[in-house]
Design a protein around this motif. Structure first.
Motif, PDB file in Angstrom:
ATOM      1  N   SER A 109       3.806 -12.013  -2.995  1.00 10.59           N
ATOM      2  CA  SER A 109       4.790 -10.941  -3.166  1.00 10.59           C
ATOM      3  C   SER A 109       5.644 -10.864  -1.910  1.00 10.59           C
ATOM      4  O   SER A 109       5.292 -11.472  -0.878  1.00 10.59           O
ATOM      5  CB  SER A 109       4.095  -9.587  -3.392  1.00 10.59           C
ATOM      6  OG  SER A 109       3.449  -9.172  -2.196  1.00 10.59           O
ATOM      7  N   GLY A 110       6.729 -10.120  -1.981  1.00 16.14           N
ATOM      8  CA  GLY A 110       7.548  -9.916  -0.791  1.00 16.14           C
ATOM      9  C   GLY A 110       6.761  -9.206   0.297  1.00 16.14           C
ATOM     10  O   GLY A 110       6.841  -9.560   1.474  1.00 16.14           O
ATOM     11  N   ASN A 111       5.995  -8.201  -0.098  1.00 13.29           N
ATOM     12  CA  ASN A 111       5.171  -7.488   0.881  1.00 13.29           C
ATOM     13  C   ASN A 111       4.171  -8.422   1.560  1.00 13.29           C
ATOM     14  O   ASN A 111       3.954  -8.349   2.762  1.00 13.29           O
ATOM     15  CB  ASN A 111       4.412  -6.337   0.204  1.00 13.29           C
ATOM     16  CG  ASN A 111       5.115  -5.000   0.390  1.00 13.29           C
ATOM     17  OD1 ASN A 111       6.331  -4.960   0.565  1.00 13.29           O
ATOM     18  ND2 ASN A 111       4.358  -3.918   0.360  1.00 13.29           N
ATOM     19  N   GLU A 166       5.874 -10.520   4.139  1.00 11.04           N
ATOM     20  CA  GLU A 166       6.126  -9.751   5.363  1.00 11.04           C
ATOM     21  C   GLU A 166       4.844  -9.619   6.200  1.00 11.04           C
ATOM     22  O   GLU A 166       4.845  -9.882   7.400  1.00 11.04           O
ATOM     23  CB  GLU A 166       6.636  -8.343   5.001  1.00 11.04           C
ATOM     24  CG  GLU A 166       8.046  -8.345   4.449  1.00 11.04           C
ATOM     25  CD  GLU A 166       8.500  -6.969   3.954  1.00 11.04           C
ATOM     26  OE1 GLU A 166       9.695  -6.821   3.685  1.00 11.04           O
ATOM     27  OE2 GLU A 166       7.664  -6.045   3.832  1.00 11.04           O
ATOM     28  N   TYR A 176      13.260  -1.083   2.553  1.00  8.48           N
ATOM     29  CA  TYR A 176      12.524  -0.876   1.315  1.00  8.48           C
ATOM     30  C   TYR A 176      11.307   0.037   1.553  1.00  8.48           C
ATOM     31  O   TYR A 176      10.544  -0.174   2.506  1.00  8.48           O
ATOM     32  CB  TYR A 176      12.098  -2.251   0.811  1.00  8.48           C
ATOM     33  CG  TYR A 176      11.201  -2.272  -0.383  1.00  8.48           C
ATOM     34  CD1 TYR A 176      11.680  -1.907  -1.634  1.00  8.48           C
ATOM     35  CD2 TYR A 176       9.876  -2.691  -0.266  1.00  8.48           C
ATOM     36  CE1 TYR A 176      10.853  -1.946  -2.738  1.00  8.48           C
ATOM     37  CE2 TYR A 176       9.052  -2.737  -1.368  1.00  8.48           C
ATOM     38  CZ  TYR A 176       9.546  -2.355  -2.600  1.00  8.48           C
ATOM     39  OH  TYR A 176       8.728  -2.395  -3.682  1.00  8.48           O
ATOM     40  N   SER A 222       7.942  -1.396   2.262  1.00 11.46           N
ATOM     41  CA  SER A 222       7.784  -1.988   3.594  1.00 11.46           C
ATOM     42  C   SER A 222       7.491  -0.914   4.624  1.00 11.46           C
ATOM     43  O   SER A 222       6.754  -1.150   5.584  1.00 11.46           O
ATOM     44  CB  SER A 222       9.056  -2.751   3.995  1.00 11.46           C
ATOM     45  OG  SER A 222       9.385  -3.727   3.032  1.00 11.46           O
ATOM     46  N   GLU A 240      16.829  -5.426   7.139  1.00 16.46           N
ATOM     47  CA  GLU A 240      17.327  -6.007   5.884  1.00 16.46           C
ATOM     48  C   GLU A 240      18.822  -6.254   6.013  1.00 16.46           C
ATOM     49  O   GLU A 240      19.525  -5.465   6.658  1.00 16.46           O
ATOM     50  CB  GLU A 240      17.051  -5.042   4.715  1.00 16.46           C
ATOM     51  CG  GLU A 240      15.560  -4.851   4.485  1.00 16.46           C
ATOM     52  CD  GLU A 240      15.229  -3.817   3.402  1.00 16.46           C
ATOM     53  OE1 GLU A 240      16.160  -3.236   2.816  1.00 16.46           O
ATOM     54  OE2 GLU A 240      14.030  -3.597   3.178  1.00 16.46           O
ATOM     55  N   ASP A 292      15.286  -9.706   6.302  1.00 14.32           N
ATOM     56  CA  ASP A 292      14.967  -9.679   4.871  1.00 14.32           C
ATOM     57  C   ASP A 292      16.283  -9.863   4.114  1.00 14.32           C
ATOM     58  O   ASP A 292      17.139  -8.983   4.111  1.00 14.32           O
ATOM     59  CB  ASP A 292      14.308  -8.333   4.533  1.00 14.32           C
ATOM     60  CG  ASP A 292      13.884  -8.225   3.069  1.00 14.32           C
ATOM     61  OD1 ASP A 292      14.545  -8.840   2.212  1.00 14.32           O
ATOM     62  OD2 ASP A 292      12.908  -7.501   2.785  1.00 14.32           O
ATOM     63  N   THR A 302      16.691 -10.351   0.863  1.00 14.98           N
ATOM     64  CA  THR A 302      16.457 -10.167  -0.569  1.00 14.98           C
ATOM     65  C   THR A 302      17.722  -9.715  -1.306  1.00 14.98           C
ATOM     66  O   THR A 302      18.050 -10.238  -2.372  1.00 14.98           O
ATOM     67  CB  THR A 302      15.346  -9.111  -0.794  1.00 14.98           C
ATOM     68  OG1 THR A 302      14.144  -9.575  -0.177  1.00 14.98           O
ATOM     69  CG2 THR A 302      15.092  -8.877  -2.280  1.00 14.98           C
ATOM     70  N   LEU A 303      18.439  -8.740  -0.750  1.00 14.02           N
ATOM     71  CA  LEU A 303      19.558  -8.157  -1.504  1.00 14.02           C
ATOM     72  C   LEU A 303      20.790  -9.054  -1.544  1.00 14.02           C
ATOM     73  O   LEU A 303      21.607  -8.939  -2.448  1.00 14.02           O
ATOM     74  CB  LEU A 303      19.928  -6.765  -0.937  1.00 14.02           C
ATOM     75  CG  LEU A 303      19.329  -5.604  -1.739  1.00 14.02           C
ATOM     76  CD1 LEU A 303      17.821  -5.598  -1.676  1.00 14.02           C
ATOM     77  CD2 LEU A 303      19.886  -4.262  -1.301  1.00 14.02           C
ATOM     78  N   THR A 322      10.844 -11.720  -6.261  1.00  8.36           N
ATOM     79  CA  THR A 322      10.780 -10.871  -7.453  1.00  8.36           C
ATOM     80  C   THR A 322      12.179 -10.503  -7.950  1.00  8.36           C
ATOM     81  O   THR A 322      12.367 -10.220  -9.138  1.00  8.36           O
ATOM     82  CB  THR A 322      10.047  -9.556  -7.075  1.00  8.36           C
ATOM     83  OG1 THR A 322       8.824  -9.878  -6.407  1.00  8.36           O
ATOM     84  CG2 THR A 322       9.770  -8.708  -8.284  1.00  8.36           C
ATOM     85  N   LYS A 323      13.145 -10.501  -7.055  1.00  8.69           N
ATOM     86  CA  LYS A 323      14.459  -9.915  -7.332  1.00  8.69           C
ATOM     87  C   LYS A 323      15.471 -10.970  -7.792  1.00  8.69           C
ATOM     88  O   LYS A 323      15.213 -11.659  -8.752  1.00  8.69           O
ATOM     89  CB  LYS A 323      14.929  -9.144  -6.094  1.00  8.69           C
ATOM     90  CG  LYS A 323      13.834  -8.285  -5.435  1.00  8.69           C
ATOM     91  CD  LYS A 323      13.435  -7.086  -6.274  1.00  8.69           C
ATOM     92  CE  LYS A 323      12.195  -6.370  -5.754  1.00  8.69           C
ATOM     93  NZ  LYS A 323      12.196  -5.953  -4.359  1.00  8.69           N
ATOM     94  N   ILE A 325       6.279 -11.441  -9.705  1.00  9.13           N
ATOM     95  CA  ILE A 325       6.230 -10.883  -8.356  1.00  9.13           C
ATOM     96  C   ILE A 325       6.018 -12.062  -7.414  1.00  9.13           C
ATOM     97  O   ILE A 325       5.136 -12.901  -7.661  1.00  9.13           O
ATOM     98  CB  ILE A 325       5.045  -9.898  -8.203  1.00  9.13           C
ATOM     99  CG1 ILE A 325       5.226  -8.671  -9.111  1.00  9.13           C
ATOM    100  CG2 ILE A 325       4.859  -9.467  -6.752  1.00  9.13           C
ATOM    101  CD1 ILE A 325       6.259  -7.677  -8.680  1.00  9.13           C
ATOM    102  N   GLY A 326       6.825 -12.149  -6.366  1.00 12.28           N
ATOM    103  CA  GLY A 326       6.664 -13.249  -5.411  1.00 12.28           C
ATOM    104  C   GLY A 326       7.435 -12.990  -4.138  1.00 12.28           C
ATOM    105  O   GLY A 326       8.312 -12.125  -4.081  1.00 12.28           O
ATOM    106  N   LEU A 328      14.879  -4.252  -8.795  1.00 12.50           N
ATOM    107  CA  LEU A 328      16.299  -4.547  -8.625  1.00 12.50           C
ATOM    108  C   LEU A 328      16.480  -6.050  -8.746  1.00 12.50           C
ATOM    109  O   LEU A 328      15.519  -6.815  -8.770  1.00 12.50           O
ATOM    110  CB  LEU A 328      16.813  -4.029  -7.277  1.00 12.50           C
ATOM    111  CG  LEU A 328      16.164  -4.549  -5.987  1.00 12.50           C
ATOM    112  CD1 LEU A 328      16.811  -5.837  -5.500  1.00 12.50           C
ATOM    113  CD2 LEU A 328      16.246  -3.505  -4.904  1.00 12.50           C
TER     114      LEU A 328
HETATM  115  C1  LIG Z   1      11.171  -5.507  -3.427  1.00 11.61           C
HETATM  116  C2  LIG Z   1      11.448  -5.695  -2.000  1.00 11.61           C
HETATM  117  C3  LIG Z   1      10.429  -6.038  -1.096  1.00 11.61           C
HETATM  118  C4  LIG Z   1       8.984  -6.171  -1.517  1.00 11.61           C
HETATM  119  O1  LIG Z   1       8.827  -7.254  -2.382  1.00 11.61           O
HETATM  120  P1  LIG Z   1       7.673  -7.313  -3.518  1.00 11.61           P
HETATM  121  O2  LIG Z   1       7.918  -8.632  -4.148  1.00 11.61           O
HETATM  122  O3  LIG Z   1       7.894  -6.148  -4.412  1.00 11.61           O
HETATM  123  O4  LIG Z   1       6.381  -7.229  -2.791  1.00 11.61           O
HETATM  124  C5  LIG Z   1      10.771  -6.255   0.228  1.00 11.61           C
HETATM  125  N1  LIG Z   1      12.037  -6.111   0.649  1.00 11.61           N
HETATM  126  C6  LIG Z   1      13.045  -5.761  -0.193  1.00 11.61           C
HETATM  127  C7  LIG Z   1      14.420  -5.632   0.338  1.00 11.61           C
HETATM  128  C8  LIG Z   1      12.777  -5.541  -1.533  1.00 11.61           C
HETATM  129  O5  LIG Z   1      13.774  -5.188  -2.354  1.00 11.61           O
END
Ligand SMILES: *Cc1c(COP(=O)(O)O)cnc(C)c1O
Length: 434
Positions: free
Chosen positions: A87-89, A92, A113, A116, A156, A185, A187-188, A209-210, A219-220, A372
């Protein structure tokens, strides 16, 4: 497929790291559902375990399908390697465990997030690694909070959910002077909209995941090593410069090609913590990544159109979307994200908590989902969901109000999305009058 490294972004997003299997001719990436791998000989096994040779031992540490995802994303981010996580968590947490031990600290922007915030502030503190949260709008705050036990700066690219932007070049400059790695991070924004390495980041984290996996199916997470941090003889990182009794007395800083961090993350932390990514999830993410650039363009356009509509609506107090002129952080958005800041925005309803709840309950096309980066449009009310475990004080500190709504614009027709926002805003106002 090393030659693909020279190819453009989309070519690499579709091809990099995989050649059709010669025996079967299979044209798509196979899902290697295997716990373990045969060793060609005892000598080969010995070489794998001492890291003299790269190869597969056990899926907790490596898997051929997951490895393709790792190589492909590392290529898109301009990195030298990556390690996928469950997962993202998890990505991290394992990243920080690779860098820090009990008594050390990390410094993080407070606008991150909500999941986090819990991890860094509470759960990680139980390992003895503390986190200092700072207002990332002023890069000097990172310098002020630094001490000799600081092992990383974290923020982020576009803060969730207030869409604030930390000046990455300014933070990277401070970090370079102090010999501290910058962890971003992404992700966005995804590597299509932004490559943190080009502005001085050393390590990049994604929740796959996003936007990367795209369809809300898995989830990843993943950590990418940019290969541009100096570990050798860095006094902040004695663990990287002394023999590691936890792994054959290896000295990570002496590993060729500056792979100290990514090798330590896999060989020691992933091996021990075991939060590896399922090859099936890696495969779904690879499918999603093939269309990443096309999707991000539509996500950006839909978010911009929605933001412009919301800005003009009388029930809306304010909109957080720095891609639009006149918004806070617009200069930074133009500098770092000329292609767009992604599909996420937030706004505050004049009617506060009650209007926020009524608005969310009135949506018909947007779904009320704590996620998201999906192809489908999603909405959340952070104060009652993603950020509900934060105290009111913490919420205020990260600028989330009782009427703040977060939207993740999907790929549907914008006319339909705006019509849905419009009718839900009308309902939220009626709700207030009743
Ligand atoms: C969702 C998210 C995470 C955590 O990721 P998971 O896959 O839900 O564990 C971390 N950082 C950001 C910016 C996120 O949107």
């Amino acid at each position: 497929m090393d030659s693909k490294k020279q190819h453009g972004f989309d070519t690499r997003a579709i091809h990099y790291g995989f050649a059709p299997d010669e025996r079967s001719g299979t044209f798509t990436v196979p899902i290697h559902m295997a716990s373990a791998y045969t060793f060609k000989s005892s000598e080969y096994a010995r070489r794998l375990f001492t890291l003299e040779e790269e190869g597969n031992i056990y899926t907790r540490m490596q898997n051929p399908t997951t490895n393709i995802l790792e190589e492909r994303l590392a290529s898109l981010e301009g990195g030298i390697g990556a390690v996928a996580a469950s997962s993202g968590n998890a990505a991290e947490f394992m990243t920080f465990l690779t860098l820090a031990s009990s008594g050390d600290n990390i410094i993080s922007s407070r606008d991150i997030y909500g999941g986090s915030v819990n991890l860094f502030g509470k759960t990680m503190a139980r390992t003895g690694i503390s986190c200092t949260f700072v207002d990332g709008d002023d890069p000097e705050n990172f310098a002020r909070a630094t001490n000799e036990r600081t092992k990383a700066y974290f923020f982020e690219t576009v803060g969730n959910p207030t869409c604030n932007i930390t000046d990455i070049e300014a933070v990277a400059k401070i970090a370079r002077e102090k010999g501290i790695p910058v962890i971003v991070d992404n992700t966005l924004t995804t590597p299509y909209l932004f490559r943190p390495k080009d502005f001085g980041a050393n390590i990049i984290i994604h929740s796959t995941t996003k936007f990367l996996s795209a369809h809300g199916t898995i989830i990843g997470g993943i950590t990418v090593d940019c290969g541009n941090f100096i570990w050798k003889d860095n006094p902040r990182f004695p663990d990287f410069n002394q023999p590691d009794s936890n792994y054959n007395n290896i000295i990570y800083a002496d590993i060729p090609d500056n792979k100290a961090f990514i090798v330590k993350l896999r060989a020691q932390i992933l091996r021990d913590i075991g939060a590896c990514q399922s090859p099936f999830n890696a495969w779904l993410t690879l499918c999603g990544m093939e269309t990443l650039s096309l999707r991000m363009e539509r996500h950006c356009q839909n978010a911009k159109d929605a933001a412009e509509f919301l800005l003009k609506h009388p029930a809306v107090e304010k909109v957080n979307f720095p891609a639009i002129p006149g918004q806070p952080h617009h200069q930074l958005a133009m500098k770092y994200f000329p292609k767009g800041i992604g599909g996420v925005l937030s706004f505050d309803l004049k009617g506060g908590r009650e209007a926020g709840a009524k608005f969310i309950d009135s949506l018909q096309l947007f779904s009320h989902v704590a996620n998201l980066g999906d192809t489908k449009s999603l909405a959340t009310h952070p104060a009652s969901s993603t950020h509900s475990q934060l105290s009111l004080e913490q919420l205020e500190a990260i600028r989330i109000g009782p009427g703040t709504v977060r939207l993740s614009l999907g790929l549907e027709d914008i006319e339909d999305l705006i019509a849905d926002l419009e009718q839900a805003l009308t309902c939220s106002k009626l709700g207030m009058r009743n």
